[in-house]
Design an enzyme around this catalytic site. Structure first.
Site, mmCIF file in Angstrom:
data_model
loop_
_atom_site.group_PDB
_atom_site.id
_atom_site.type_symbol
_atom_site.label_atom_id
_atom_site.label_comp_id
_atom_site.label_asym_id
_atom_site.label_seq_id
_atom_site.Cartn_x
_atom_site.Cartn_y
_atom_site.Cartn_z
ATOM 1 N N ARG B 268 0.852 -1.237 0.092
ATOM 2 C CA ARG B 268 0.170 -0.195 -0.010
ATOM 3 C C ARG B 268 0.820 1.371 -0.187
ATOM 4 O O ARG B 268 1.674 1.471 1.078
ATOM 5 C CB ARG B 268 -0.877 -0.076 1.225
ATOM 6 C CG ARG B 268 -1.429 1.094 1.945
ATOM 7 C CD ARG B 268 -2.491 1.076 2.956
ATOM 8 N NE ARG B 268 -2.088 0.263 4.147
ATOM 9 C CZ ARG B 268 -1.355 0.961 5.123
ATOM 10 N NH1 ARG B 268 -1.098 2.033 4.919
ATOM 11 N NH2 ARG B 268 -1.265 0.201 6.206
ATOM 12 N N HIS B 272 -2.799 4.016 5.651
ATOM 13 C CA HIS B 272 -4.145 3.174 5.707
ATOM 14 C C HIS B 272 -5.211 4.006 5.255
ATOM 15 O O HIS B 272 -6.068 3.413 4.673
ATOM 16 C CB HIS B 272 -4.021 2.946 7.191
ATOM 17 C CG HIS B 272 -5.625 2.312 7.662
ATOM 18 N ND1 HIS B 272 -6.004 1.324 7.165
ATOM 19 C CD2 HIS B 272 -6.488 2.846 8.469
ATOM 20 C CE1 HIS B 272 -7.135 0.886 7.585
ATOM 21 N NE2 HIS B 272 -7.491 2.049 8.395
ATOM 22 N N TYR B 281 5.225 4.462 11.211
ATOM 23 C CA TYR B 281 5.376 2.806 11.399
ATOM 24 C C TYR B 281 6.273 2.335 9.905
ATOM 25 O O TYR B 281 6.729 1.209 10.210
ATOM 26 C CB TYR B 281 4.369 2.023 11.578
ATOM 27 C CG TYR B 281 3.170 2.332 10.498
ATOM 28 C CD1 TYR B 281 3.007 1.895 9.356
ATOM 29 C CD2 TYR B 281 2.011 3.022 10.899
ATOM 30 C CE1 TYR B 281 2.156 2.056 8.380
ATOM 31 C CE2 TYR B 281 1.041 3.558 10.088
ATOM 32 C CZ TYR B 281 0.967 2.905 8.742
ATOM 33 O OH TYR B 281 0.061 2.995 7.873
#
Lengths: 345, 373
Positions: B268, B272, B281
């Site tokens: 991705r 998110h 992260y």
């Protein structure tokens, strides 16, 4: 009760048999429902008669059972799911709340889910831990579900037929301690009207007070009404049959006719069905009430071990105590020998 | 033949779970077509179609993300970087098949032919599901992870019982394979041999949690073995490979071969959602490494080398993307029409008396509101 007659288990079995016979879309599924006929034998003989696709043993995974049934209903079948016991239905809770209850709504009516979820519920059978829960409170708090519970043999047949035919998902709560009680009833007999879902019924008329109850507590209330009669009180008993939809009309008519009401159920009282019923009656019938609506329920404790369950379950004495506590005028009080009985429940 | 007869016939078919796990195990290397000799054998018409969908799909992701910045969408979980999986999933199905998407699979839904605005209704906030699932044979975008996977199994199972040869393709992510419903769905699919295909888009993260903290499984495709479901790993940024693997699994299911679990390795590129900060992260270096594996670029590189991407073809794909984006901008900019009375319309087949009372109360509130303006 006579030794002849039909048990509730047999009536439920007949309802499933007739539903399978009448509609090829009906599919019964669950743990042990096939070869064994279910741990309570409610599906006895159905796999042999209709094949093990129409009455299918599933893997032991309740969320998977209900989730698979959702997909089958999306395709156009009418699944009838058996959850083996009340407390074993909890793994399926997310499927029930997030999908079963909401699918019609979230798809603007394009994906209704005509499925029935049968759940044997309630205590009084000496069951060990996790076999005696009264879980109706979780279900009735979830918009989109119908919550139905029969208390008589005839209703068990009729309401289950209605539930399976309904285009709404129905949580069908079977009072398991009533499974083996017999009544003089036959599915072919003239005394087998099929009650619509959502209509309460007055099981016993009474002029002084009404006991509002459902499922396993109906016999307790009928017995309490008999006992009250001996004390000079004419107490009626109303069987709700359906918690959702809720029959405000019949409940309020019964309360207005008597001015006094007690709600009786096995489930814990705090935040339970009785709280909702008492609140509804208070909102609608305040000026007809002679006393606050009382609740007689299970204790607010985790379901007890078998040797202790009789202290938890609402029994005749607790119901009678609540009836006595309904602020009777002194003339009535005198019939009980003075002061009204003070109950802490 | 009655429904009952067909269901009995289907139930009588032998179940062959297969005792030997070897055939169920994924190959040691993910399936790949682009950059291999196999790519030269692929039908140029398919390649061009995949390319056009990828270009439009990339533009869809970018436009939808832009619409969140303009406040037109409440949230958008982007599939930028995962377009190969999205497009291949849609194109591997026949019209009668069913797609079971998650919230990140809006592009797959659009690629299947659902109107983009109707697809984005959930994220725009005017209702939950904006398209007609029955008309398009696309289940609602599922937000509770993996809970739609048993639905796909059930629908496929019901179709098979009814003698209907449709297939269900269910999408999930790497995080979704930890959910109980993933395992229950595979259990039921394995036992019933339902014609269902599971596509796990392993993009490396469940929001912020990397795969290493998600599972100790050798690969996610290995998770099928325990359920008697063969696992296949595929390069998820190779649209030709994903399309080939999914098409084979779908046709295998259709012909009675049972379910397949496909794990596509992808990434991705966006956070998110627009509300997420991926820098907390993962490193820029990591994202850059995956940019080099961009599924759109990889297909274009092959097309150019094969002489299949002339200027006109590329221009047409871009024009289609811009037309879609302009239409999306224009229509999403319009104020969505919501009807408060619809709140009561779809709760039950027949509204309860209680809902009738609440409906009357809301109607009175609305009248009072209108009167005070």
């Amino acid at each position: 009760m006579t030794s002849r007659g039909t048990t509730m288990a047999e009536a439920l079995n007949t309802a499933l048999r007739h539903a399978l016979r009448d509609d090829p879309a009906v599919h019964v599924m669950g743990e042990d429902v096939g070869t064994l006929g279910g741990v309570f034998r409610i599906t006895d003989g159905l796999a042999a008669e209709f094949g093990d696709a129409r009455c299918a043993d599933t893997p032991l995974a309740e969320s998977g059972i209900l989730g698979t049934a959702v997909g089958m209903a999306m395709y156009g079948l009418r699944p009838v799911v058996e959850m083996q016991f009340d407390a074993f239905a909890y793994p399926a809770f997310e499927q029930l709340v997030s999908h079963v209850a909401k699918m019609r709504n979230r798809t603007r009516g394009r994906l209704p889910l005509p499925l029935t979820i049968r759940v044997p519920y309630g205590g009084g059978i000496g069951g060990v831990e996790h076999h005696s829960d009264s879980s109706e409170g979780y279900y009735l708090h979830t918009p989109g579900l119908h919550v139905v519970t029969p208390a008589t043999v005839g209703d068990a047949y009729g309401l289950l037929r209605r539930a399976i035919a309904s285009d709404d998902p129905v949580v069908f709560l079977e009072p398991k301690r009533r499974y083996w009680t017999k009544e003089d009833w036959s599915p072919d007999g003239p005394a087998a009207p099929v009650p619509p879902i959502g209509r309460a019924v007055l099981r016993r008329p009474g002029t002084d007070a009404v006991l509002i109850t459902y499922g396993p507590s109906l016999p307790v209330c009928l017995e309490a009404a008999d006992a009250a009669r001996e004390e000079g009180l004419d107490v009626g008993v109303l069987d709700l049959r359906s918690l959702v939809p809720f029959d405000d009309e019949t409940v309020c008519a019964a309360v207005r006719a008597t001015g006094r009401a007690v709600v009786v159920h096995e489930a814990s009282g705090f935040g339970g069905a009785g709280a909702e019923i008492a609140a509804r009656v208070g909102e609608r019938c305040f000026h007809h009430l002679e006393a606050p609506v009382r609740r007689v329920t299970g204790l607010d404790v985790p379901y007890p071990a078998p040797l202790l369950e009789r202290h938890h379950l609402p029994g005749v004495d607790r119901v009678l105590d609540a009836v006595r506590d309904l602020q009777w005028p002194s003339a009535t009080r005198a019939r009980h020998g003075g002061e009204p009985y003070a109950v802490g429940a | 033949m009655t429904l009952q007869q067909t269901t009995e016939r289907a139930a009588a078919e032998p179940r062959t779970p297969g005792r030997d796990p070897a055939p169920l195990l994924p190959d040691r290397r993910p399936a790949r077509v682009l950059g291999t000799p196999a790519a030269d054998a692929v039908d140029p018409a398919l390649l061009r179609e995949l390319h056009r969908h990828l270009v439009v799909g990339r533009r869809f992701n970018e436009q939808a993300t832009a619409l969140t910045r303009q406040g037109r969408l409440a949230v958008y979980p982007s599939s930028r970087g995962q377009e190969a999986c999205q497009v291949a999933a849609a194109l591997a199905l026949r019209p009668r098949d069913w797609l079971f998407p998650t919230y990140r699979d809006t592009l797959a839904v659009v690629a299947r032919g659902v109107d983009p605005v109707e697809t984005l209704t959930l994220l725009r906030g005017d209702w939950h599901t904006g398209y007609d699932p029955v008309e398009h044979r696309v289940a609602p975008l599922c937000t509770p992870l993996a809970t739609h996977l048993p639905h796909a199994v059930g629908l496929a199972h019901a179709a098979r019982l009814s003698g209907d040869d449709l297939v269900a393709l269910a999408l999930t992510g790497d995080g979704g394979t930890s959910e109980g419903d993933f395992h229950e769905a595979l259990t039921f699919a394995g036992v019933t041999r339902a014609p269902v295909v599971f596509l796990v888009q392993n993009n490396g993260y469940a929001i912020s949690v990397p795969l290493a903290k998600q599972t100790a499984a050798p690969t996610l495709a290995h998770k099928g073995v325990g359920y008697g479901v063969p696992g296949v790993q595929v390069d998820g940024n190779d649209v030709v490979a994903v399309h080939g693997v999914l098409s084979a699994a779908v046709e295998r299911a259709r012909s009675g071969g049972g379910p397949t679990l496909v794990e596509a390795l992808t990434y991705r590129l966006d956070a998110h959602t627009n509300a997420d900060d991926a820098a907390r992260y993962r490193s820029d270096d990591e994202v850059e490494r995956w940019r080099a594996e961009d599924p759109v670029t990889r297909l274009e590189t092959h097309l150019r080398a094969a002489g299949l991407l002339d200027e006109e073809t590329g221009r047409q794909a871009l024009a289609a993307a811009e037309t879609m984006a302009a239409d999306l901008r224009r229509r999403v900019a319009e104020e969505p029409a919501v009807d408060p009375m619809e709140l009561f319309a779809h709760v039950y087949a027949t509204p309860t008396a209680q809902l009738g009372e609440q409906r009357a109360r809301l109607a009175a509130e609305l009248r009072a509101e209108a009167g005070s303006r």
